[in-house]
Design an enzyme around this catalytic site. Structure first.
Site, mmCIF file in Angstrom:
data_model
loop_
_atom_site.group_PDB
_atom_site.id
_atom_site.type_symbol
_atom_site.label_atom_id
_atom_site.label_comp_id
_atom_site.label_asym_id
_atom_site.label_seq_id
_atom_site.Cartn_x
_atom_site.Cartn_y
_atom_site.Cartn_z
ATOM 1 C CB CYS A 2 5.996 77.782 57.405
ATOM 2 S SG CYS A 2 5.416 77.101 55.834
ATOM 3 N NE ARG A 50 6.406 74.389 51.193
ATOM 4 C CZ ARG A 50 6.243 73.946 49.972
ATOM 5 N NH1 ARG A 50 7.212 73.281 49.373
ATOM 6 N NH2 ARG A 50 5.111 74.141 49.323
ATOM 7 C CG LEU A 51 2.810 71.541 57.531
ATOM 8 C CD1 LEU A 51 3.330 70.118 57.762
ATOM 9 C CD2 LEU A 51 1.819 71.920 58.624
ATOM 10 C CB SER A 52 4.696 70.534 51.850
ATOM 11 O OG SER A 52 6.087 70.790 51.854
ATOM 12 C CB ILE A 53 -0.433 73.217 52.899
ATOM 13 C CG1 ILE A 53 -0.010 73.059 54.374
ATOM 14 C CG2 ILE A 53 -1.953 73.127 52.759
ATOM 15 C CD1 ILE A 53 -0.439 71.778 55.028
ATOM 16 N N GLY A 76 1.555 80.769 56.734
ATOM 17 C CA GLY A 76 0.114 80.910 56.602
ATOM 18 C C GLY A 76 -0.410 80.405 55.279
ATOM 19 C CD GLU A 77 -1.850 77.337 53.316
ATOM 20 O OE1 GLU A 77 -1.881 77.724 52.127
ATOM 21 O OE2 GLU A 77 -1.160 76.385 53.706
ATOM 22 C CB ILE A 291 -10.811 64.927 72.158
ATOM 23 C CG1 ILE A 291 -9.674 64.557 71.219
ATOM 24 C CG2 ILE A 291 -10.385 64.721 73.597
ATOM 25 C CD1 ILE A 291 -9.085 63.174 71.462
#
Length: 632
Positions: A2, A50-53, A76-77, A291
């Site tokens: 996030c 928020r980036l939902s994980i 974070g996590e 890549i």
């Protein structure tokens, strides 16, 4: 993953305007496209993107504890949150959500600041406690997640996950720190001990800052450090088994997600090791991506394809052209501060590719720092043996004098480029390592500075913080000190900054299992010969992975994630290279000798020397100052 931002008044708790915090968060919407929230009270305001994980439907932020006595915003996590949740629940604490954010709140209320030692993860968070009227700012052990702070004119302290979050506040002053310019020209990035703008700080890795309404801002306090002072005992087989245990724990703990998960795969030792252990831990094929460039000398996709076939991964590969220089402006906006690690471009491209199919990607970052995988660390270990054979006065006089007159032969084969080695050996181990790690030595930087700017530096040199760090490192050998410096200085300032900004720019969560603190602490206790053996770094790690990976992956020369910058600056970017010396922005600062930069550019374009790294730094500095709207 996030983005967080907020304000806190150290002193009179003035009202906090929620629209200001909302603006600070919205400029970081890329870090959290799935939701947003703002909460304010007298003297404090917290904002979140928020980036939902995990716990996709629950865990909105800012989040309050069930008793309403604490509030948090968290980026974070926490990988061991389920174990902590069970421990806290056994003590009678009840939970309303299934995520890790609420676990931090409960851990704070149970253990106070000591809760930090219980957290295994990557994090930066701000936690407000109503009963003590205090704000806790905390950053993870190794600095995976960033946190910028600034003291504002109205007495408030502002914080944000990225510099652009602070720049959105109208009271933030935009004055360049000249020492940061020297730091940037030294390293190619502004290290964590400084910011490009005066008055802005970065909370150091492994530190917390506890602020109160009734007291001036307290200094950050260190809560974790890595020590190389002890040595692990045991035979090679036992150490190898222990290492494999830590590797498996580190990888599997980072595979928990409620969204699609995959891995970056370059075909090098580290990313291949991560993919191998992921494939061992799950039945479904691992999603991998890589890549490559259309310049054969810097393309590693064939090795990535080999590993993908070996482990049956769902592999995506994409080749990008060597004409990707048009992305310069995007990189400048992404990093805010000048940032000249050219591998940021392919890192961003592989993050874009990964985001097409996954929301979380595991990387191999951290093993080189922890297990001595960089060539410079191996060279340093051997140089330290050479230093021990000659007294310091002899080295300074003989080798220093010879190095000062030895020609700088960029065109020559590596064994004939003695200048840097001679100058390195002339100084102490810390001085030599700093010289080898720096992007441009001090004598070259001084030639570019104007006399006035050189005086403003007051004798300061960008190598000084790293030399001081190595001198006080809890270490037993020169190799220990070099790795300590890489973990504490290079890793958060360059590698982790690069991965955080490039991944977050496309709303991708990157996880670094090889930076699990238990693995790092184990690696720091290994004897030198378990890290460096002959000309090989990462000795024990490679031995441990032989059961998974072929020797042509484990023992091929290290290449790295590189970009054909030298070719660009001689070819399609040649005119921009020439224009750097005459840049209106750089000229208005009064910092540089434009004619000296012009000579540097012409020497590179003609092929007489390779000045690409320094010229790229100047180009990125010019673009960054334009974006920051600063002329000096």
């Amino acid at each position: 993953m996030c983005g967080i931002a907020g304000l806190f008044h150290c002193g009179t708790p003035k009202p906090v305007d929620p629209t200001r915090i909302e603006r600070m968060c919205n400029v970081m919407a890329h870090r959290g496209p799935d939701g947003s929230g703002v909460w304010t009270a007298p003297g404090v305001g917290l904002g979140h993107r928020r980036l939902s994980i995990i716990d996709l439907a629950g865990s909105p932020q800012p989040m309050h504890s069930p008793d309403g006595r604490a509030a948090i915003v968290f980026n974070g996590e926490i990988y061991n949150y389920r174990e902590l949740r069970r421990e806290l629940a056994a003590e009678g604490i009840q939970f309303r959500t299934d995520g890790d954010t609420e676990v931090i709140l409960a851990a704070w209320q149970r253990w106070g600041v000591n809760c930090l030692h219980r957290l295994n993860g990557m994090f930066a968070f701000a936690l407000y406690d109503f009963s003590s009227r205090s704000l806790l700012l905390a950053r993870d052990r190794l600095g995976v997640k960033p946190l910028f702070t600034a003291q504002l004119a109205d007495g408030s302290l502002a914080f944000a996950s990225e510099l652009k979050g602070l720049l959105a506040h109208p009271l933030l002053r935009r004055e360049v720190d000249p020492l940061a310019v020297e730091d940037y020209l030294t390293w190619g990035y502004v290290p964590d001990n400084r910011s490009i703008l005066k008055g802005i700080e970065k909370l150091p890795a492994g530190h917390y800052q506890l602020l109160r309404h009734d007291a001036p801002p307290a200094s950050p306090q260190q809560w974790w450090d890595i020590s190389f002072a002890d040595r692990r005992r045991g035979n090679e087989r036992d150490l190898e088994a222990e290492l494999l245990h830590h590797l498996r724990e580190a990888v599997t703990s980072r595979m928990v997600a409620d969204v699609p998960l995959g891995a970056f795969l370059s075909g090098g030792v580290d990313s291949s090791a991560v993919v191998a252990l992921m494939a061992e831990a799950q039945q479904a094929p691992v999603r991998t991506c890589s890549i490559g460039f259309d310049v054969a000398a810097v393309d590693e996709t064939s090795y990535a394809a080999q590993i993908a076939e070996l482990f049956g991964t769902m592999h995506q590969a994409r080749q990008v052209g060597s004409d990707q220089f048009d992305a310069v402006e995007t990189l400048v906006e992404m990093f805010d501060e000048p940032f000249a690690d050219a591998s940021a471009l392919p890192t961003w491209r592989v993050c874009q590719l990964a985001r097409e199919t996954v929301t979380v990607a595991l990387s191999g970052d951290g093993a080189d720092e922890a297990f001595a995988g960089y060539r410079r660390q191996v060279f340093h270990a051997h140089e330290e043996k050479a230093r021990s054979l000659l007294p310091a006065p002899v080295r300074r006089g003989l080798l220093g004098g010879l190095g000062s007159v030895w020609p700088k032969a960029d065109w020559a084969p590596r064994p004939l480029r003695f200048k840097s080695t001679l100058l390195s050996l002339a100084g102490s181990g810390a001085q030599g390592y700093a010289r080898g790690l720096s992007a441009a030595p001090p004598e070259v930087r001084l030639q570019l500075y104007s006399p006035d700017f050189a005086r403003r530096l007051g004798g300061y040199r960008g190598e000084q913080p790293l030399i001081e760090l190595m001198s006080r490192a809890p270490a037993r050998s020169g190799l220990d000190r070099a790795q300590y410096a890489d973990l504490k200085f290079w890793l958060p300032g360059d590698i982790l900054t690069k991965v955080d900004r490039t991944s977050m720019s496309v709303s991708l969560e990157a996880r670094e299992p090889l930076l699990d603190h238990r693995l790092i602490e184990f690696a720091a206790t290994l004897p030198d010969n378990m890290r460096v053996r002959g000309k090989q770094g990462k000795y024990l790690l490679k031995r441990a992975m032989r059961r998974y990976l072929p020797d042509d992956i484990l023992y091929r020369p290290k290449q790295g994630f590189v970009t054909p910058i030298a070719q660009w600056l001689r070819g399609p970017l040649a005119e921009q290279t020439r224009a750097v010396g005459a840049s209106n922005i750089l000229a208005q600062t009064g910092w540089f000798d434009g004619a000296a930069i012009g000579r540097l550019a012409e020497s590179h374009i003609s092929g007489r020397s390779d000045n690409s790294r320094l010229l790229w730094q100047l180009l990125m500095l010019d673009r960054s100052l334009q974006r920051l709207e600063i002329t000096g």
